[in-house]
Scaffold this active site. Structure first.
Site, PDB file in Angstrom:
ATOM      1  N   ILE A 138      31.750 -41.396  -4.164  1.00 19.96           N
ATOM      2  CA  ILE A 138      31.267 -42.052  -5.382  1.00 19.96           C
ATOM      3  C   ILE A 138      31.005 -43.538  -5.162  1.00 19.96           C
ATOM      4  O   ILE A 138      30.589 -44.242  -6.092  1.00 19.96           O
ATOM      5  CB  ILE A 138      32.255 -41.862  -6.554  1.00 19.96           C
ATOM      6  CG1 ILE A 138      33.647 -42.399  -6.181  1.00 19.96           C
ATOM      7  CG2 ILE A 138      32.319 -40.397  -6.963  1.00 19.96           C
ATOM      8  CD1 ILE A 138      34.639 -42.347  -7.342  1.00 19.96           C
ATOM      9  N   GLY A 139      31.218 -44.024  -3.953  1.00 23.13           N
ATOM     10  CA  GLY A 139      30.932 -45.423  -3.651  1.00 23.13           C
ATOM     11  C   GLY A 139      31.005 -45.671  -2.162  1.00 23.13           C
ATOM     12  O   GLY A 139      31.742 -45.000  -1.440  1.00 23.13           O
ATOM     13  N   ARG A 140      30.208 -46.626  -1.699  1.00 22.04           N
ATOM     14  CA  ARG A 140      30.221 -46.966  -0.271  1.00 22.04           C
ATOM     15  C   ARG A 140      30.001 -48.455  -0.125  1.00 22.04           C
ATOM     16  O   ARG A 140      29.177 -49.046  -0.828  1.00 22.04           O
ATOM     17  CB  ARG A 140      29.146 -46.175   0.475  1.00 22.04           C
ATOM     18  CG  ARG A 140      29.129 -46.434   1.973  1.00 22.04           C
ATOM     19  CD  ARG A 140      28.163 -45.473   2.674  1.00 22.04           C
ATOM     20  NE  ARG A 140      28.721 -44.133   2.796  1.00 22.04           N
ATOM     21  CZ  ARG A 140      28.017 -43.019   2.647  1.00 22.04           C
ATOM     22  NH1 ARG A 140      26.735 -43.076   2.330  1.00 22.04           N
ATOM     23  NH2 ARG A 140      28.588 -41.835   2.781  1.00 22.04           N
ATOM     24  N   ALA A 142      30.870 -52.182   2.696  1.00 22.75           N
ATOM     25  CA  ALA A 142      30.803 -52.678   4.066  1.00 22.75           C
ATOM     26  C   ALA A 142      31.979 -52.211   4.910  1.00 22.75           C
ATOM     27  O   ALA A 142      31.869 -52.100   6.122  1.00 22.75           O
ATOM     28  CB  ALA A 142      30.755 -54.206   4.042  1.00 22.75           C
ATOM     29  N   PHE A 143      33.131 -51.926   4.280  1.00 18.29           N
ATOM     30  CA  PHE A 143      34.336 -51.610   5.036  1.00 18.29           C
ATOM     31  C   PHE A 143      34.814 -50.175   4.861  1.00 18.29           C
ATOM     32  O   PHE A 143      35.821 -49.790   5.433  1.00 18.29           O
ATOM     33  CB  PHE A 143      35.464 -52.566   4.639  1.00 18.29           C
ATOM     34  CG  PHE A 143      35.083 -54.010   4.798  1.00 18.29           C
ATOM     35  CD1 PHE A 143      34.892 -54.560   6.050  1.00 18.29           C
ATOM     36  CD2 PHE A 143      34.886 -54.813   3.688  1.00 18.29           C
ATOM     37  CE1 PHE A 143      34.520 -55.882   6.194  1.00 18.29           C
ATOM     38  CE2 PHE A 143      34.519 -56.136   3.822  1.00 18.29           C
ATOM     39  CZ  PHE A 143      34.336 -56.672   5.085  1.00 18.29           C
ATOM     40  N   GLY A 144      34.115 -49.396   4.067  1.00 20.13           N
ATOM     41  CA  GLY A 144      34.554 -48.024   3.874  1.00 20.13           C
ATOM     42  C   GLY A 144      33.856 -47.381   2.696  1.00 20.13           C
ATOM     43  O   GLY A 144      32.717 -47.707   2.375  1.00 20.13           O
ATOM     44  N   LYS A 161      40.071 -44.959  -2.184  1.00 18.69           N
ATOM     45  CA  LYS A 161      39.342 -45.975  -1.429  1.00 18.69           C
ATOM     46  C   LYS A 161      39.878 -45.965  -0.005  1.00 18.69           C
ATOM     47  O   LYS A 161      41.064 -46.169   0.235  1.00 18.69           O
ATOM     48  CB  LYS A 161      39.523 -47.364  -2.058  1.00 18.69           C
ATOM     49  CG  LYS A 161      38.769 -48.457  -1.319  1.00 18.69           C
ATOM     50  CD  LYS A 161      38.933 -49.822  -1.978  1.00 18.69           C
ATOM     51  CE  LYS A 161      38.127 -49.939  -3.237  1.00 18.69           C
ATOM     52  NZ  LYS A 161      38.099 -51.338  -3.759  1.00 18.69           N
ATOM     53  N   ASP A 259      35.605 -62.552  -9.022  1.00 25.12           N
ATOM     54  CA  ASP A 259      34.503 -61.681  -8.602  1.00 25.12           C
ATOM     55  C   ASP A 259      34.089 -60.753  -9.734  1.00 25.12           C
ATOM     56  O   ASP A 259      33.805 -59.572  -9.523  1.00 25.12           O
ATOM     57  CB  ASP A 259      34.926 -60.868  -7.371  1.00 25.12           C
ATOM     58  CG  ASP A 259      33.734 -60.285  -6.621  1.00 25.12           C
ATOM     59  OD1 ASP A 259      32.620 -60.843  -6.761  1.00 25.12           O
ATOM     60  OD2 ASP A 259      33.909 -59.279  -5.911  1.00 25.12           O
TER      61      ASP A 259
END
Length: 527
Positions: A138-140, A142-144, A161, A259
């Site tokens: 469900i998400g991608r 830079a680190f995984g 995650k 952020d």
């Protein structure tokens, strides 16, 4: 008396001040953390060396890492004992407030004792990535990646995650995930803030770090913005109000998010906001913010060209923004569009930097793109840092294209201003008092009906998230150099590269009861 003796004396005194049921509990706690240490770093130290000058680099690295591991062990041990005492004090205070009879109090105390014992036992269960069945990505990033997963033991659904250690070390981003893990753990300790995603477990193996969190099935705010293009002022009022309450709750925990952007505002199945991704929280530094400042400073001496100064039409900017938005979200650096100028320049800042981000999001909800978005990051940096020059023109163009009420425009401009004049600098109450929020019932906002309620057909529905193709399975590069000496088959030697990840394991007290089913029903201690 040397410092180590002083520390030991203070530690013994601190332990003596805690009200622990009996010595067996302390032994259980020690066994618990010994088990956790096995998760964190299965390490051995060569005790045959006598002269420090003859130590190999691997041995010295292992000694440093083991020192940190021991310090973490006792820090976490006493923290756990303190939390246990706080739960006991809370129970006693609550029973006193309710004037419970002695027999009822005894039942509550016994139940808490049983829960504490089962919690300690549950912590000894070693979780791995194989403890969970993957359902869908469900998400991608830079680190995984983030996956919807099901726990094999009890079929409970979570968001996992999974982060590549070697990539994080290579790009010096190890503190990013530690900061997220720490604030989510603090949230659970401080009473389960409903505005923040819940963390259930964190653990690691040789190659990856894992965060097991609640699954928030409504997707993120960026998905809704892409779907609807813009929101009405009523919808914007609701979501900005919830974001204000969410940030206020984070600030009260003594954190600054730094952020805040639509990607980090998740939507639960009832349509309410939950904040995620705490990698840039203040006090837990990462190199991303300095990187943004360095990129900008490369162009600081440049003058904007005439083309740069000419604002694109709304349609062109809108199309450009939608086209590149997801690419920016998952890039190594990300997008600076929502970052306050004082954060980019590292001039010193406090919680008011989060309110700048809220102003940018509010503008985007009403207009369709962030105020400072550009074709290149270079132009974006320039526009943010020169906001006194660029913002008036941007606001004039926006008013010509969309209908903005005087209250909405005023609030945006009071968000996007100097930190000392920014609304919210004196507390969230002054934001709540702004005329734009007239009629908002702040006390019952989370119980009210949201303007958009996501469609969720099942516990594993992922239709509100982007689609990601599965990538071929691969084993990442070993995040630490392999030792040359022969090792035990069940252990590996550690060195200084392991230090950022020591103490990463976490178990949520309530999660142990709910997920493993070994502790009595919630109603037993519910008041």
């Amino acid at each position: 008396m040397d410092s180590s003796t002083t520390t030991t004396t203070g530690t013994v005194k601190q332990m003596g001040e805690l009200s622990i049921k009996d010595n067996d509990d302390i032994e259980q706690q020690q066994q618990e953390y010994s088990s956790d240490d096995d998760d964190e770093c299965d390490c051995e130290i060569d005790e045959n060396e006598q002269d420090i000058s003859t130590y190999s680099k691997e041995t010295l690295d292992a000694a440093i890492a083991t020192k940190v591991s021991i310090e973490q062990y006792y820090t976490q041990l006493f923290k756990s004992l303190k939390e246990r005492e706080e739960r006991r004090v809370f129970l006693e205070r609550k029973m006193e407030e309710l004037s419970l009879k002695d027999e009822q109090r005894s039942i509550k105390r016994r139940e808490l004792d049983r829960r504490e014992t089962e919690y300690i036992k549950s912590r000894r269960i070693r979780l791995t990535g194989h403890s969970f069945e993957s359902i869908k990505i469900i998400g991608r990033g830079a680190f995984g990646e983030v996956r919807l997963v099901r726990m094999k033991k009890n079929n409970k659904v979570f968001a996992m995650k999974k982060l590549d250690k070697s990539k994080m070390i290579e790009r010096q981003q190890t503190v990013h995930v530690r900061s997220e893990r720490d604030i989510l753990a603090d949230n659970n300790i401080n009473g389960n803030n409903p505005w923040i995603v819940s963390l259930y477990y964190s653990f690691q193996d040789t190659y990856y770090l894992y965060l097991i969190m609640e699954y928030v099935p409504g997707g993120d705010m960026m998905t809704q913005l892409i779907k609807y293009d813009t929101f009405t002022e009523d919808a914007t009022r609701f979501y900005i109000a919830e974001t204000v309450l969410a940030l206020h709750s984070i600030h009260r925990m003594n954190y600054i998010h730094r952020d805040i952007k639509p990607d980090n505002l998740l939507i639960d199945n009832k349509g309410h906001i939950k904040v995620s991704d705490f990698g840039l929280c203040t006090g837990l530094e990462t190199n991303r913010v300095p990187t943004l400042a360095e990129i900008y400073k490369k162009y600081q001496g440049d003058n904007l060209s005439e083309d740069d100064q000419t604002l694109q039409g709304r349609s062109a900017r809108f199309d450009s923004w939608k086209r590149q938005r997801r690419v920016l979200a998952y890039s190594n650096v990300g997008t600076p569009d929502y970052t306050a100028p004082e954060v980019l320049m590292q001039n010193g800042y406090s919680a008011e930097c989060d309110w700048w981000s809220v102003g940018v999001i509010m503008f985007e909800m009403l207009v369709g793109y962030p105020p400072f978005c550009s074709e290149t990051q270079r132009e974006t940096y320039h526009k943010i840092m020169n906001w006194k020059y660029t913002l008036p023109k941007i606001m004039e163009e926006a008013k010509a294209e969309v209908s903005l009420s005087a209250e909405a425009q005023d609030l945006i401009e009071r968000f996007l201003t100097d930190p000392n004049r920014r609304i919210g600098a004196n507390g969230a109450e002054e934001i709540q008092a702004h005329p734009f929020f007239r009629g908002v019932n702040w006390k019952t906002l989370r119980e009210s009906t949201p303007p958009i309620i996501p469609t969720v057909t099942s516990a594993t529905d992922t239709s509100n998230f982007d689609h990601y193709d599965e990538e071929p399975a691969h084993v990442p590069a070993e995040p630490i150099p392999q030792p040359h000496a022969q090792e035990s088959k069940s252990r590996r030697k550690i060195n200084s590269f392991d230090i950022p990840f020591i103490g990463y394991t976490y178990r949520n007290f309530e999660a142990m009861r709910e997920q493993f089913g070994t502790i009595g029903p919630r109603e037993t201690l519910k008041f």
